[in-house]
Design a protein around this motif. Structure first.
Motif, PDB file in Angstrom:
ATOM      1  N   LYS B  22       0.827  -1.221   0.000  1.00 47.54           N
ATOM      2  CA  LYS B  22       0.000   0.000   0.000  1.00 47.54           C
ATOM      3  C   LYS B  22       0.857   1.266   0.000  1.00 47.54           C
ATOM      4  CE  LYS B  22      -3.718  -1.994   2.782  1.00 47.54           C
ATOM      5  NZ  LYS B  22      -4.236  -1.970   4.168  1.00 47.54           N
ATOM      6  N   VAL B  23       1.851   1.338   0.899  1.00 47.95           N
ATOM      7  CA  VAL B  23       2.620   2.573   0.995  1.00 47.95           C
ATOM      8  C   VAL B  23       3.490   2.783  -0.244  1.00 47.95           C
ATOM      9  CG1 VAL B  23       2.589   2.607   3.525  1.00 47.95           C
ATOM     10  CG2 VAL B  23       4.530   1.560   2.362  1.00 47.95           C
ATOM     11  N   ALA B  27       3.126   6.151  -2.166  1.00 47.34           N
ATOM     12  CA  ALA B  27       4.257   7.076  -2.082  1.00 47.34           C
ATOM     13  C   ALA B  27       4.714   7.521  -3.465  1.00 47.34           C
ATOM     14  CB  ALA B  27       5.408   6.431  -1.319  1.00 47.34           C
ATOM     15  N   GLU B 122      15.039  -1.456   9.988  1.00 50.32           N
ATOM     16  CA  GLU B 122      14.400  -0.451  10.852  1.00 50.32           C
ATOM     17  C   GLU B 122      13.050  -0.927  11.383  1.00 50.32           C
ATOM     18  OE1 GLU B 122      15.712   3.021  11.675  1.00 50.32           O
ATOM     19  OE2 GLU B 122      14.414   2.159  13.188  1.00 50.32           O
ATOM     20  N   ALA B 127       8.489  -0.375  14.972  1.00 50.24           N
ATOM     21  CA  ALA B 127       7.812  -0.029  13.721  1.00 50.24           C
ATOM     22  C   ALA B 127       8.154   1.375  13.224  1.00 50.24           C
ATOM     23  CB  ALA B 127       6.308  -0.208  13.874  1.00 50.24           C
ATOM     24  N   SER B 128       7.240   2.309  13.392  1.00 53.96           N
ATOM     25  CA  SER B 128       7.391   3.612  12.731  1.00 53.96           C
ATOM     26  C   SER B 128       8.441   4.517  13.361  1.00 53.96           C
ATOM     27  CB  SER B 128       6.045   4.337  12.716  1.00 53.96           C
ATOM     28  OG  SER B 128       5.682   4.702  14.033  1.00 53.96           O
ATOM     29  N   ILE B 129       8.942   4.176  14.537  1.00 53.48           N
ATOM     30  CA  ILE B 129       9.949   5.041  15.181  1.00 53.48           C
ATOM     31  C   ILE B 129      11.330   4.735  14.601  1.00 53.48           C
ATOM     32  CG2 ILE B 129      11.047   5.704  17.350  1.00 53.48           C
ATOM     33  CD1 ILE B 129       8.545   4.787  18.820  1.00 53.48           C
ATOM     34  N   LYS B 297       0.434  -0.100   7.937  1.00 54.71           N
ATOM     35  CA  LYS B 297       1.088   1.055   7.315  1.00 54.71           C
ATOM     36  C   LYS B 297       2.271   1.610   8.117  1.00 54.71           C
ATOM     37  CE  LYS B 297      -2.430   2.731   4.142  1.00 54.71           C
ATOM     38  NZ  LYS B 297      -3.197   3.924   3.762  1.00 54.71           N
ATOM     39  N   PRO B 298       2.147   1.777   9.457  1.00 48.21           N
ATOM     40  CA  PRO B 298       3.322   2.242  10.199  1.00 48.21           C
ATOM     41  C   PRO B 298       4.533   1.325  10.002  1.00 48.21           C
ATOM     42  CG  PRO B 298       1.371   2.458  11.565  1.00 48.21           C
ATOM     43  CD  PRO B 298       0.948   1.719  10.317  1.00 48.21           C
ATOM     44  N   SER B 301       5.732   1.512   6.409  1.00 43.72           N
ATOM     45  CA  SER B 301       6.461   2.755   6.114  1.00 43.72           C
ATOM     46  C   SER B 301       7.904   2.674   6.580  1.00 43.72           C
ATOM     47  CB  SER B 301       5.742   3.964   6.706  1.00 43.72           C
ATOM     48  OG  SER B 301       6.209   4.265   7.990  1.00 43.72           O
ATOM     49  N   ALA B 302       8.160   1.916   7.670  1.00 44.76           N
ATOM     50  CA  ALA B 302       9.543   1.730   8.115  1.00 44.76           C
ATOM     51  C   ALA B 302      10.309   0.875   7.107  1.00 44.76           C
ATOM     52  CB  ALA B 302       9.572   1.079   9.496  1.00 44.76           C
ATOM     53  N   LEU B 304       9.564   0.704   3.938  1.00 49.89           N
ATOM     54  CA  LEU B 304       9.730   1.575   2.772  1.00 49.89           C
ATOM     55  C   LEU B 304      10.900   2.536   2.956  1.00 49.89           C
ATOM     56  CD1 LEU B 304       8.549   2.439   0.011  1.00 49.89           C
ATOM     57  CD2 LEU B 304       7.232   4.162   1.230  1.00 49.89           C
ATOM     58  N   SER B 305      11.071   3.003   4.187  1.00 45.27           N
ATOM     59  CA  SER B 305      12.161   3.930   4.465  1.00 45.27           C
ATOM     60  C   SER B 305      13.510   3.251   4.237  1.00 45.27           C
ATOM     61  CB  SER B 305      12.044   4.420   5.902  1.00 45.27           C
ATOM     62  OG  SER B 305      12.606   5.692   6.002  1.00 45.27           O
ATOM     63  N   SER B 308      13.913   2.986   0.480  1.00 43.64           N
ATOM     64  CA  SER B 308      14.298   4.303  -0.030  1.00 43.64           C
ATOM     65  C   SER B 308      15.774   4.581   0.246  1.00 43.64           C
ATOM     66  CB  SER B 308      13.419   5.370   0.613  1.00 43.64           C
ATOM     67  OG  SER B 308      13.875   6.645   0.276  1.00 43.64           O
TER      68      SER B 308
END
Lengths: 393, 393
Positions: B22-23, B27, B122, B127-129, B297-298, B301-302, B304-305, B308
């Protein structure tokens, strides 16, 4: 990865300068030595050996052995001269001067590019919170929608004291000044100008937008009265000086204003000299970073972190700016819910798109209404010292 | 800086896998496409085109076009096989598998070094942190003394519900399981094992220490009773499952245990599925990062980071580990203040260096005492299901 050995030339030896000296001494692990410190007043007693000090800035700027200039002075104009000369001479620069960076970012970027030297400034925004580094390195893929928070430690200290100890603004301000905590001219802090500088720097690293502080609405905390504090208490609100920016498509809005927030809001727990930054994104949702926003060592440690990063040849990539949508622009067209307290009469209700509550009494009057940010910032009545406004989040 | 174009091979399409999909879709800005997704059950209905899926892992691992393997499966053993084979085949790896990473870090580091491929994870911690990235990139010069916090979203959700809504443990657990929020076998979460994996990963990036999860003391939340909740309420405490490590000279202590914390403690405001990490250092003092510790998602997103970051050839430098003091070791010799609740009798008071309070009643009994961590972890009485312990911070 080879580590560089750094020789530092430092401008300014006030609170942050001495903080940096202390953390550099204690850390040990960073491959950097202070060679020279340029100060204004040669005769002031200093905690370290006199041989380090000079009042001649050329001694630092022209020394080929010094490869990093650390600029920690107050005066933004003089700082810009130092920083630009340092970059022209091929030296990396670390700065904590938010006013200079916010106001002269395009020139600084050009210097950085022309002379191919890194220019880092983590300490300029929220001291110990590594917000710039996180925006640069971590949130580059995330669909950030908003960055907000408490970006000024002095005013947060004052507001915390006012709310917790029920002490009125002039009394707390005097106490803060006596403790050396607030400047003798506290205007930049208490009128919400300092957090606006930081917001400009954040706008650049979060969204790639270059803007001028003067184009962003700000309102301070100096008019907050006992009546306002009572209102906050009755509604179980905290009052925080909040700086915030939102991205919506190619439009950015930003402001800095005192704001009533619910006690359940995570920022309500950010007290005294602490700062807090909330990052909102499509995927990771709300993220919050909290840390000391003032003080010699917390700020010194942020400067040290930049110096340490230079030993690994780190520089900001400014990815958001490089890939920025050319149509991205700052607009003030959001509508905000605002509490307006006035002492005598108020006759500009037509500025508000709606009014939710009205209260009048012999002790004071207020109303709550919604207003366009542009209308608010252009209004004349906001200049009246007998009127106070507080946003409602 | 040239950006690489990435072709992804993904293992696992559960919660995190679909979150990543999804992300990645939304993105847009990340130069990465999914080429193939390896799953276990070919027949399960999937939200995206069937052509992406295969049950043959070789199809991903041997595809020369796939340059990044994203490992998002549950099984740590199978994950290690996938990850090691991917690295041997010269592929970068992104993983969220905390158990695998915590238990097999030395082997993974060796693979990374031998085959010169980046290995990022990560999403495996909070997770998102972005805690690993911050420990790697920002806190390298700072004299970190302690990292602690709430590292598990499921148990924090359960504890928040128990305290806020006064619902007992079995009822909340059932609710969480019905909502698909807790696993049908919740042992890893509720016994404090999952946060211990994360603590091991943090120990490596914060202090350069490699240790095994089995060497760290853990105690869970499954024995928390109404009596314990009443005690918390009377003293105005929150209960949080806290993982913590401290560095003192070349000695590290670590544990994971339910802990009474003051309502004023910033971690008390970290509720439901949120995680919070507190970094203590000599200079920047306490820093707190809060964000969602669970959810598609959180966590996506990690991941995905990390993907990236790979487009910029990022890898962990493991600076702390490279410069680690060879004498650094894990010890369990700290003394902790612990609340012990028992139903009938307790006869091991001699394990405690001091006793502060004792309470007996027909409804339950407790005492508060200080105990050495080693003594506590070696004790037999702690295995008794009628005894509960909660640390007091």
């Amino acid at each position: 990865m080879t580590k560089k050995r750094l020789k530092l030339g430092i401008f300014g030896f006030g609170c942050v300068g001495t903080g940096l000296y202390k953390v550099l001494e204690e850390a040990g692990s960073v491959e950097a030595n202070i060679k020279k410190i340029c100060i204004k007043h040669a005769d002031k007693p200093r905690p370290i050996n006199k041989k380090y000090f000079t009042t001649d800035k050329e001694e630092l700027l022209l020394d080929p052995e010094i490869n990093v200039i650390v600029e920690l002075i107050d005066d933004a104009k003089a700082a810009f001269e130092i920083v630009s000369k340092a970059m022209k001479n091929g030296k990396a620069v670390v700065s904590a001067n938010k006013k200079m960076i916010a106001e002269r970012l395009p020139e600084l970027l050009k210097l950085e590019q022309t002379y191919k030297v890194p220019f880092l400034y983590e300490a300029s925004v929220c001291a110990s919170i590594p917000i710039i580094r996180n925006l640069e390195e971590y949130y580059d893929n995330d669909l950030l929608t908003s960055v907000s928070g408490i970006f000024n430690g002095s005013t947060n200290f004052i507001l915390t004291k006012m709310i917790n100890d029920h002490v009125s603004y002039p009394v707390v301000l005097k106490e803060a000044q006596e403790k050396g905590f607030a400047e003798s001219d506290p205007t930049l802090d208490v009128e919400g100008i300092d957090p606006k500088y930081k917001l400009c720097i954040i706008l650049f690293h979060a969204f790639g937008l270059i803007t001028q502080p003067k184009d962003i609405f700000n309102f301070g905390i100096s008019r907050i009265s006992d009546f306002d504090l009572n209102f906050a208490q009755q509604r179980n609100y905290a009052i925080k000086l909040i700086a915030k920016c939102n991205k919506n498509g190619n439009e950015i809005t930003g402001f800095c204003a005192p704001t009533f927030i619910e006690k359940e809001d995570p920022l309500a727990h950010v007290k005294y000299e602490y700062n807090g930054v909330v990052l909102e994104s499509a995927f990771s949702e709300n993220q919050l970073m909290i840390g000391k926003g003032a003080g010699d060592k917390p700020t010194g440690s942020a400067v040290l972190s930049d110096i340490s990063a230079l030993t690994y040849d780190y520089k900001y990539e400014n990815k958001k700016y490089k890939h920025v949508d050319k149509n991205l622009k700052l607009v003030n067209n959001g509508t905000y819910k605002v509490y307006v307290r006035y002492n005598d009469t108020f006759s500009n209700f037509e500025d508000f798109s709606s009014i939710e509550e009205k209260f009048t009494s012999p002790y004071g009057n207020y109303f709550i209404g919604s207003i366009n940010l542009e209308t608010l910032s252009q209004s004349q009545w906001i200049k009246n010292k007998n009127i106070n406004i507080i946003f409602i989040s």
